[in-house]
Write a protein that holds these residues in place. Structure first.
Motif, PDB file in Angstrom:
ATOM      1  N   PHE A  40      11.962  18.780   9.832  1.00  0.00           N
ATOM      2  CA  PHE A  40      12.175  18.836   8.386  1.00  0.00           C
ATOM      3  C   PHE A  40      12.159  20.322   8.031  1.00  0.00           C
ATOM      4  O   PHE A  40      11.137  20.983   8.214  1.00  0.00           O
ATOM      5  CB  PHE A  40      11.053  18.109   7.634  1.00  0.00           C
ATOM      6  CG  PHE A  40      11.054  16.617   7.851  1.00  0.00           C
ATOM      7  CD1 PHE A  40      12.056  15.828   7.305  1.00  0.00           C
ATOM      8  CD2 PHE A  40      10.071  16.000   8.605  1.00  0.00           C
ATOM      9  CE1 PHE A  40      12.068  14.456   7.504  1.00  0.00           C
ATOM     10  CE2 PHE A  40      10.073  14.626   8.806  1.00  0.00           C
ATOM     11  CZ  PHE A  40      11.071  13.851   8.248  1.00  0.00           C
ATOM     12  N   LYS A  80       9.150  21.732   6.183  1.00  0.00           N
ATOM     13  CA  LYS A  80       7.783  21.427   6.620  1.00  0.00           C
ATOM     14  C   LYS A  80       7.618  21.909   8.057  1.00  0.00           C
ATOM     15  O   LYS A  80       8.551  21.812   8.849  1.00  0.00           O
ATOM     16  CB  LYS A  80       7.531  19.914   6.575  1.00  0.00           C
ATOM     17  CG  LYS A  80       7.463  19.336   5.191  1.00  0.00           C
ATOM     18  CD  LYS A  80       7.417  17.824   5.249  1.00  0.00           C
ATOM     19  CE  LYS A  80       7.741  17.235   3.895  1.00  0.00           C
ATOM     20  NZ  LYS A  80       8.313  15.892   3.988  1.00  0.00           N
ATOM     21  N   SER A  81       6.409  22.393   8.356  1.00  0.00           N
ATOM     22  CA  SER A  81       6.192  22.910   9.701  1.00  0.00           C
ATOM     23  C   SER A  81       5.097  22.126  10.423  1.00  0.00           C
ATOM     24  O   SER A  81       4.055  21.823   9.856  1.00  0.00           O
ATOM     25  CB  SER A  81       5.787  24.383   9.614  1.00  0.00           C
ATOM     26  OG  SER A  81       5.418  24.841  10.884  1.00  0.00           O
ATOM     27  N   SER A  82       5.371  21.796  11.686  1.00  0.00           N
ATOM     28  CA  SER A  82       4.356  21.078  12.463  1.00  0.00           C
ATOM     29  C   SER A  82       3.663  22.021  13.448  1.00  0.00           C
ATOM     30  O   SER A  82       2.897  21.600  14.290  1.00  0.00           O
ATOM     31  CB  SER A  82       4.996  19.914  13.229  1.00  0.00           C
ATOM     32  OG  SER A  82       5.889  20.417  14.195  1.00  0.00           O
ATOM     33  N   ASN A 103      10.974  21.164  19.057  1.00  0.00           N
ATOM     34  CA  ASN A 103      11.471  19.790  19.102  1.00  0.00           C
ATOM     35  C   ASN A 103      12.554  19.571  20.144  1.00  0.00           C
ATOM     36  O   ASN A 103      13.045  18.454  20.284  1.00  0.00           O
ATOM     37  CB  ASN A 103      11.978  19.373  17.718  1.00  0.00           C
ATOM     38  CG  ASN A 103      10.848  18.851  16.867  1.00  0.00           C
ATOM     39  OD1 ASN A 103      10.404  17.719  17.051  1.00  0.00           O
ATOM     40  ND2 ASN A 103      10.337  19.690  15.986  1.00  0.00           N
ATOM     41  N   GLU A 129      10.466  25.860  15.088  1.00  0.00           N
ATOM     42  CA  GLU A 129      10.268  24.420  14.868  1.00  0.00           C
ATOM     43  C   GLU A 129      11.341  23.627  15.638  1.00  0.00           C
ATOM     44  O   GLU A 129      11.033  22.631  16.297  1.00  0.00           O
ATOM     45  CB  GLU A 129      10.384  24.156  13.360  1.00  0.00           C
ATOM     46  CG  GLU A 129      10.037  22.772  12.917  1.00  0.00           C
ATOM     47  CD  GLU A 129       8.544  22.483  12.899  1.00  0.00           C
ATOM     48  OE1 GLU A 129       7.782  23.342  12.460  1.00  0.00           O
ATOM     49  OE2 GLU A 129       8.168  21.385  13.352  1.00  0.00           O
TER      50      GLU A 129
END
Lengths: 272, 340
Positions: free
Chosen positions: B103, B106-108, B170, B166
């Motif tokens: 996204f 948004k950062s994971s 992924n 990011e």
């Protein structure tokens, strides 16, 4: 819960959680020296005055040195078993929608957060061991057998109390799914922990009618009950504390799983 | 073989209605009223390997809801979704291990830790072998120029670096389906260019499926070989990007600028009348002393215009197709006869 734990993943979450706490040295300093040290100092002055004024050697079976040791245990455990950070983190994750990123990882969100929390708590482990060291070396004249029992028992209860504390904080943080204000959730936890955990008063100092609640509520097993065991270690008090912890861990693990399923099923997400 | 399949997928939200008076507010607490909002309406999509699907649409058109249903974050109200043979809403471990989700806003990544720690976490979470990890890390680091920032805490990275990191995170587990939700949002032109180039080459090399949700037409034009256009939750177009462009572009834009001086009112009017003689349906966009901009029939060429416009002023004449963005705006606003 335990069946799906992959130890390597657990380790990496713990390691990262530990490192994140270490990064913020200012909070670490405040936690250890101000929140813990100053609180103990205040309790010491207050109880010194109470004991001096009443002229009693023991109040409710506790001498002045007993009460000091009790507060040393409780205050250090209060810092060690502190769900504030995890509630703040989970609430923010839910509120900001970042939870969506955690939900698409092939590792349960609850376990991600639990190992993250356990890792972070390792930083405070010396603080949790401090009262035990002082107790064993300075305050008590235990036999080797009792001393070893206290150390082993304390460590076992410490680990279990961490899991219980996490589960309590996790359940409370899930309120954010329904509440607009995560500050309310944090306040709720802080009040419950301080009031019910035994940081305010030892359980047997409360009026008879409230004693049962103060002694056997889940928060008391994260602080007060462990402190009481440490003050008067015996196999009976250890088993009583262990049983309470295990029962509450089982109950809250089930409750948190049910709640999690229910709330994530109804989760509508944030807009794009 | 179909990697992703949506059949008659619909998502209806129940949205609580807020009372507009004090009485309404109190009533809302005890007997709340709900409004049904159809976010995604009867969508059918089938994707095979090597497809990069662009999902276009205005705000609230259902793009994100569709992505969330495809990734298992939301359950469809009705219809069936199969991704890699799994029902996404069940969020099985096997399904989650084979998808990647980014996204853009948004950062994971682990905010306080060096970037490499987030990558190492991905390695363990997705069970990536050391060889694959090294190979994919090398590949993405090279494409996005991340090597120099691997040991920098994520919080000190720029937005562009974070988005690239990011996406890299992924891709480390070589997902079979990659969902990118507005990955270029807020990026500068250079970062956007790098990102698009990488996505394009990655789809080609790995022949995986990419679902790219975006507002940016250039993202779709550069990366996608198929487009879905959503409006109010419904699928308005599903097909080739070129065909979409042909369908949407219904006119050309003629820009005329004076090289000598700003034009006076009479001159502007006379030039516009001359254009009207060439195409009586011509519509003005801008009629200012600095620029005359007019929509004309798309069959007209620059030669037709040079031959027919006669005047003494030195003019710069430019005939161009509207950008896809301009055409889409016409489509959404239902203007200039643009429809699908």
């Amino acid at each position: 819960m335990l069946s799906s734990i992959n130890l390597d993943i657990a380790k990496i979450y713990m390691k990262n959680g530990w490192r994140v706490v270490l990064v913020d040295r200012a909070i670490l300093f405040i936690d250890i020296f101000v929140a813990t040290g100053l609180t103990f100092l205040m309790q010491m002055m207050l109880w010194k005055y109470i004991y001096k004024d009443s002229g009693e050697v023991a109040i409710q079976g506790k001498t002045f040195s007993d009460i000091l040791l009790y507060y040393l245990y409780v205050i250090c455990l209060n810092r060690f078993n502190n769900g504030y950070g995890i509630i703040e983190d989970i609430s923010y994750t839910i509120y900001s929608g970042k939870i969506e990123l955690a939900l698409v990882k092939p590792f349960s969100f609850k376990l991600q957060k639990m190992f993250d929390y356990l890792g972070g708590s390792l930083v405070y482990l010396p603080l949790a061991l401090l009262p035990l060291i002082i107790d064993v070396t300075m305050f008590s004249n235990y036999t080797v057998y009792t001393g070893l029992g206290l150390i082993v028992g304390y460590l076992v209860l410490l680990v279990l109390s961490q899991v219980l504390c996490f589960l309590l904080a996790f359940i409370i943080s899930l309120i954010t799914f329904k509440s607009e204000n995560s500050g309310v959730v944090l306040a709720l936890y802080s009040i419950l922990a301080a009031f019910l955990g035994g940081a305010l008063l030892p359980a047997n100092y409360w009026p008879e009618s409230m004693r049962l609640i103060m002694e056997f509520n889940p928060f008391s097993y994260t602080m007060g009950a462990i402190s009481e065991f440490s003050l008067a270690p015996s196999i009976n008090s250890f088993l009583s504390c262990l049983t309470g912890l295990l029962i509450y861990i089982c109950i809250f693990n089930l409750v948190s799983n049910k709640l999690w399923k229910m709330l994530t099923r109804d989760y509508k997400g944030l807009g794009g | 073989m179909n990697i992703l399949k949506c059949k008659n997928v619909t998502k209806v939200y129940k949205v609580k209605q807020a009372g507009d008076s004090f009485k309404g507010l109190i009533e809302g607490i005890f007997s709340p009223k709900y409004e049904q909002v159809i976010s995604v309406n009867n969508i059918d999509i089938e994707l095979t390997n090597g497809t990069c699907l662009g999902v276009l649409g205005t705000n609230g058109s259902g793009k994100s809801t569709l992505t969330k249903m495809l990734t298992g974050l939301l359950e469809p109200t009705s219809g069936d979704i199969q991704v890699l043979g799994h029902k996404p809403a069940k969020r099985s471990r096997d399904f989650l291990k084979n998808i990647g989700v980014v996204f853009g806003h948004k950062s994971s990544l682990w905010w306080d830790l060096p970037l490499i720690e987030s990558f190492k976490s991905q390695k363990l979470i997705y069970g990536i072998s050391q060889n694959d990890f090294d190979m994919n890390l090398e590949k993405t680091c090279e494409a996005f120029d991340l090597k120099k920032i691997l040991n920098r805490p994520v919080k000190y990275l720029s937005l562009g670096e974070r988005v690239k990191a990011e996406i890299s995170a992924n891709l480390l587990h070589s997902p079979k389906v990659l969902f990118l939700d507005e990955p270029t949002v807020g990026l500068d032109v250079v970062s956007k260019f790098e990102l698009r180039k990488f996505i394009k080459s990655w789809v080609k090399q790995s022949s995986t499926v990419v679902v790219l949700t975006t507002h940016d037409m250039v993202d779709v034009e550069e990366c996608c070989n198929r487009v879905v256009l959503l409006e109010n939750g419904s699928n308005m177009y599903d097909g080739d990007f070129k065909q979409l462009k042909d369908k949407l572009i219904k006119y050309k834009i003629l820009d005329l600028k004076s090289n000598d001086r700003p034009l006076v009112k009479d001159e502007i009017e006379s030039i516009f009348l001359e254009i009207k003689k060439i195409d009586e349906l011509a519509q003005s966009i801008d009629l200012t002393p600095e620029l005359i901009s007019v929509k004309i029939d798309k069959s007209l060429s620059l030669k037709n215009i040079f031959e027919k416009i006669e005047h003494s002023i030195d003019l710069d004449i430019n005939l161009r197709l509207p950008t896809l963005e301009e055409s889409l705006r016409d489509f959404y606003l239902n203007e200039n006869g643009v429809s699908l």
